[in-house]
Design a protein around this motif. Structure first.
Motif, PDB file in Angstrom:
ATOM      1  N   LEU A 204       2.679   2.098  34.720  1.00  9.04           N
ATOM      2  CA  LEU A 204       3.848   1.467  34.105  1.00  9.04           C
ATOM      3  C   LEU A 204       4.504   2.327  33.034  1.00  9.04           C
ATOM      4  CD1 LEU A 204       2.650  -2.252  33.775  1.00  9.04           C
ATOM      5  CD2 LEU A 204       3.931  -1.181  35.639  1.00  9.04           C
ATOM      6  N   VAL A 205       3.749   3.233  32.442  1.00  5.78           N
ATOM      7  CA  VAL A 205       4.309   4.111  31.405  1.00  5.78           C
ATOM      8  C   VAL A 205       4.834   5.381  32.073  1.00  5.78           C
ATOM      9  CG1 VAL A 205       3.857   5.409  29.307  1.00  5.78           C
ATOM     10  CG2 VAL A 205       2.752   3.183  29.657  1.00  5.78           C
ATOM     11  N   GLY A 206       6.126   5.462  32.202  1.00  5.10           N
ATOM     12  CA  GLY A 206       6.733   6.607  32.898  1.00  5.10           C
ATOM     13  C   GLY A 206       6.630   6.450  34.409  1.00  5.10           C
ATOM     14  N   LEU A 207       7.292   7.342  35.127  1.00  5.31           N
ATOM     15  CA  LEU A 207       7.336   7.255  36.582  1.00  5.31           C
ATOM     16  C   LEU A 207       6.537   8.358  37.287  1.00  5.31           C
ATOM     17  CD1 LEU A 207      11.083   6.332  37.250  1.00  5.31           C
ATOM     18  CD2 LEU A 207       9.088   4.936  37.757  1.00  5.31           C
ATOM     19  N   LYS A 208       5.906   9.264  36.506  1.00  3.56           N
ATOM     20  CA  LYS A 208       5.224  10.405  37.111  1.00  3.56           C
ATOM     21  C   LYS A 208       4.160   9.966  38.117  1.00  3.56           C
ATOM     22  CE  LYS A 208       2.499  14.536  35.913  1.00  3.56           C
ATOM     23  NZ  LYS A 208       1.249  14.176  36.614  1.00  3.56           N
ATOM     24  N   HIS A 209       3.216   9.145  37.653  1.00  4.59           N
ATOM     25  CA  HIS A 209       2.127   8.732  38.535  1.00  4.59           C
ATOM     26  C   HIS A 209       2.633   7.810  39.647  1.00  4.59           C
ATOM     27  CE1 HIS A 209      -0.534   9.568  34.838  1.00  4.59           C
ATOM     28  NE2 HIS A 209      -0.613  10.594  35.674  1.00  4.59           N
ATOM     29  N   TRP A 210       3.627   6.990  39.324  1.00  3.54           N
ATOM     30  CA  TRP A 210       4.167   6.079  40.330  1.00  3.54           C
ATOM     31  C   TRP A 210       4.839   6.874  41.454  1.00  3.54           C
ATOM     32  CZ3 TRP A 210       8.758   4.653  42.595  1.00  3.54           C
ATOM     33  CH2 TRP A 210       8.769   3.406  43.258  1.00  3.54           C
ATOM     34  N   ASN A 211       5.584   7.911  41.098  1.00  3.64           N
ATOM     35  CA  ASN A 211       6.239   8.738  42.115  1.00  3.64           C
ATOM     36  C   ASN A 211       5.223   9.494  42.968  1.00  3.64           C
ATOM     37  OD1 ASN A 211       8.974   8.166  41.689  1.00  3.64           O
ATOM     38  ND2 ASN A 211       9.077   9.544  39.928  1.00  3.64           N
ATOM     39  N   GLU A 212       4.140   9.949  42.328  1.00  3.31           N
ATOM     40  CA  GLU A 212       3.076  10.627  43.085  1.00  3.31           C
ATOM     41  C   GLU A 212       2.471   9.674  44.119  1.00  3.31           C
ATOM     42  OE1 GLU A 212       1.560  13.727  39.561  1.00  3.31           O
ATOM     43  OE2 GLU A 212       0.433  11.893  40.019  1.00  3.31           O
ATOM     44  N   ALA A 213       2.267   8.419  43.711  1.00  5.37           N
ATOM     45  CA  ALA A 213       1.702   7.428  44.629  1.00  5.37           C
ATOM     46  C   ALA A 213       2.663   7.148  45.778  1.00  5.37           C
ATOM     47  CB  ALA A 213       1.384   6.137  43.873  1.00  5.37           C
ATOM     48  N   LEU A 214       3.952   7.129  45.471  1.00  2.00           N
ATOM     49  CA  LEU A 214       4.961   6.886  46.496  1.00  2.00           C
ATOM     50  C   LEU A 214       4.940   7.993  47.554  1.00  2.00           C
ATOM     51  CD1 LEU A 214       7.436   5.236  47.480  1.00  2.00           C
ATOM     52  CD2 LEU A 214       8.846   6.698  46.014  1.00  2.00           C
ATOM     53  N   VAL A 215       4.873   9.232  47.106  1.00  2.00           N
ATOM     54  CA  VAL A 215       4.840  10.361  48.029  1.00  2.00           C
ATOM     55  C   VAL A 215       3.575  10.314  48.882  1.00  2.00           C
ATOM     56  CG1 VAL A 215       4.677  12.873  48.193  1.00  2.00           C
ATOM     57  CG2 VAL A 215       6.261  11.827  46.554  1.00  2.00           C
ATOM     58  N   TYR A 216       2.442  10.005  48.253  1.00  2.00           N
ATOM     59  CA  TYR A 216       1.177   9.957  48.998  1.00  2.00           C
ATOM     60  C   TYR A 216       1.190   8.810  50.009  1.00  2.00           C
ATOM     61  CZ  TYR A 216      -3.772  10.705  49.869  1.00  2.00           C
ATOM     62  OH  TYR A 216      -4.972  11.011  50.467  1.00  2.00           O
ATOM     63  N   ALA A 217       1.824   7.691  49.617  1.00  2.00           N
ATOM     64  CA  ALA A 217       1.903   6.544  50.526  1.00  2.00           C
ATOM     65  C   ALA A 217       2.673   6.902  51.787  1.00  2.00           C
ATOM     66  CB  ALA A 217       2.556   5.357  49.824  1.00  2.00           C
ATOM     67  N   ALA A 218       3.663   7.778  51.658  1.00  2.00           N
ATOM     68  CA  ALA A 218       4.430   8.202  52.832  1.00  2.00           C
ATOM     69  C   ALA A 218       3.507   8.846  53.867  1.00  2.00           C
ATOM     70  CB  ALA A 218       5.537   9.170  52.418  1.00  2.00           C
ATOM     71  N   GLY A 219       2.518   9.606  53.387  1.00  4.90           N
ATOM     72  CA  GLY A 219       1.535  10.200  54.293  1.00  4.90           C
ATOM     73  C   GLY A 219       0.651   9.142  54.928  1.00  4.90           C
ATOM     74  N   LYS A 220       0.309   8.119  54.151  1.00  8.77           N
ATOM     75  CA  LYS A 220      -0.499   7.017  54.675  1.00  8.77           C
ATOM     76  C   LYS A 220       0.269   6.264  55.758  1.00  8.77           C
ATOM     77  CE  LYS A 220      -4.444   6.741  52.294  1.00  8.77           C
ATOM     78  NZ  LYS A 220      -5.774   6.628  52.940  1.00  8.77           N
TER      79      LYS A 220
END
Length: 536
Positions: free
Chosen positions: A492-508
């Motif tokens: 929730l603090v910043g978007l860095k980790h959230w964006n990383e999860a989004l990119v990884y989810a695309a692979g999933k």
């Protein structure tokens, strides 16, 4: 030459073991209709595999169900179409007003059905299906249900149920000419009409199950080859119908959490000897099945393949200011939920962008009890009442003292909490569209929610390792609820980790696509033997 897959679902929602009940269009079942067979049919159709659904249940509203599940164009064989001689491809509308109603009948329209009264007494009730087609007509005599006409959604009268003093008397199953082919008596015996005895092997059957088994055996004798594959939806009554008969083709049993109690209703040794491969939906069920097979001293390959595929439909939470948290309560203890909600409330007091969706499956009464309990507990924690929440809008400008202002702030915080009953797949997917983070701390994370979260690119917080959420990739594994605050701040603090999860989810999403999951099923075929066998 492609292998032909025969999928045998169990969409039975009625009390008996041979028919599927479809509620009125306005009635919410609180039950997720989507199951493993529905998605398997979707995946195999999308991958252009040869398939056929084999419907063993009486389902006059079958087309209605298939349309809701986006399966309307699949190839299927219906046992009851054979039994009733009702093979019909086209749909013809039924106009109930062309029936021979009494001359003094009065038709009363309401938002749900059409009531028919004669001499100011209830005479009939006309009920429509989801698509507006006539589904059922209930007839009354002396204010008691006397007869029910059940219509097929293709446009013909399918069966007639007769009652005597509110008790079931018989059900007659009709052909397209309106002649009864067979009838089910109140004692459970099925009687064949002598006019059509040449279509059956017996004049009477002890149960509907025996009649269905006879026709299914004829079907597999005429259609299945050794190369074909039967995908059986594992369920206690369903297993008996299929596995007690002679085997033809390869048999894969699909274990689905919401349908089969592995501990109580696992197949017998005799039934398992006809199974070539077992596919389980979750790692937990895979372990349970392997343990049961070991106890029975039987060798059968067991694979864990998700019953749901992921489709690229990324959420839009980054487009709104609110930070919506989706917390599933079903498989988490009340004590843990209390700790988690307390942590989230503290964050909500610090950051007014955070909103909380407390959710549970409507079909699970314990989950509904948890939601009600949490609602009351949150109100107590905030020292407000439901009445305060409803009236604060009109009184807010008149309350100036410090204590009143604190109450107003707590009421505004409470209004950022939603108590959501999950009663449909589409509803859940829509709800996730603007969710920033999914939290499911149950010992066995909900599989449908996990796959839906992957499809939407939403990071997830779980309590135990699993194949779908990888730590610090597309989510976090947090074993202790007390660590939840740090996990929430991670996304929730910043978007860095959230964006990383989004990119990884695309692979999933690619990993759990229809084509890849179908390939796993094909790999399963390489493991097939000649049925299960006892360990040496």
């Amino acid at each position: 030459m492609k292998v032909l897959f025969y999928f045998i679902p169990t969409w039975n929602q009625s009390e008996n073991d041979w028919s599927t009940a479809f509620p009125e269009w306005y009635f919410t079942t609180n039950k997720m209709e989507f199951d493993d067979t529905v998605n398997q049919l979707m995946m195999f159709r999308q991958s252009e595999e040869k398939l056929k659904a084999v419907i063993l249940e009486y389902a006059p509203m079958l087309r209605d169900f298939l349309q809701r599940q986006d399966l309307y164009e699949i190839d299927y064989y219906s046992i009851f179409d054979d039994l009733q001689d009702t093979h019909l491809d086209n749909i013809r509308p039924v106009n109930p007003f062309e029936f021979a109603w009494p001359k003094n009948a009065v038709f009363i329209y309401n938002p749900f059905n059409i009531l028919v009264r004669v001499n100011n007494q209830p005479y009939a009730q006309m009920i429509s299906g989801n698509l507006g087609q006539l589904q059922r007509i209930n007839f009354f005599k002396d204010n008691k249900l006397s007869k029910v006409y059940i219509f097929d959604d293709r446009g013909f009268l399918s069966s007639i149920i007769t009652y005597a003093d509110d008790e079931f008397e018989k059900q007659e199953f009709l052909n397209l000419a309106g002649e009864w082919r067979f009838k089910l008596d109140k004692n459970g015996v099925v009687v064949i009409n002598p006019l059509f005895k040449q279509s059956f092997k017996q004049e009477k059957y002890n149960s509907m199950k025996d009649l269905i088994s006879e026709k299914y055996f004829e079907f597999i004798e005429d259609n299945l080859t050794e190369k074909d594959v039967v995908v059986l939806a594992g369920e206690r009554r369903h297993n008996q119908r299929i596995l007690d008969l002679p085997k033809s083709g390869k048999i894969i049993m699909s274990i689905f959490s919401n349908r089969l109690d592995i501990d109580q209703n696992f197949p017998s040794i005799e039934q398992l000897m006809k199974v070539d491969v077992i596919v389980a939906d979750t790692p937990k069920n895979t372990e349970l099945v392997q343990s049961k097979l070991a106890e029975l001293n039987i060798q059968i390959p067991v694979l864990q393949i998700p019953p749901f595929d992921s489709r690229l439909r990324l959420g839009q939470s980054q487009r709104i200011r609110a930070l919506k948290l989706f917390l599933l309560v079903d498989k988490t203890s009340t004590e843990e939920l209390e700790l988690m909600v307390d942590e989230i409330l503290q964050l909500m007091q610090q950051d007014k962008r955070i909103e909380l969706i407390l959710s549970g499956y409507a079909s699970n009464s314990k989950s509904m009890d948890k939601l009600n309990y949490l609602k009351d507990r949150i109100l107590d924690t905030l020292r407000i009442t439901e009445n305060d929440v409803q009236t604060v809008g009109t009184a807010e400008n008149q309350l100036q003292d410090e204590e009143s202002q604190d109450a107003i702030q707590n009421i505004k915080l409470f209004k950022r909490i939603e108590f959501y009953r999950i009663d449909s797949e589409n509803g859940l997917v829509s709800k996730l569209n603007f969710v920033r983070l999914i939290i499911d701390m149950g010992e066995d994370a909900d599989l449908y929610l996990q796959i839906a979260g992957i499809s939407a690119g939403i990071p997830q917080i779980n309590s135990v390792p699993n194949p779908y959420v990888e730590h610090q990739k597309n989510g976090l594994i947090v074993s202790d609820s007390l660590e939840l605050k740090q996990a929430l701040e991670y996304y929730l603090v910043g978007l860095k980790h959230w964006n990383e999860a989004l990119v990884y989810a695309a692979g999933k999403i690619v990993q759990y696509s229809s084509d890849n999951l179908v390939n796993l099923w094909k790999d399963a075929l390489q493991l097939t033997k000649k049925g299960g066998k006892l360990r040496e």
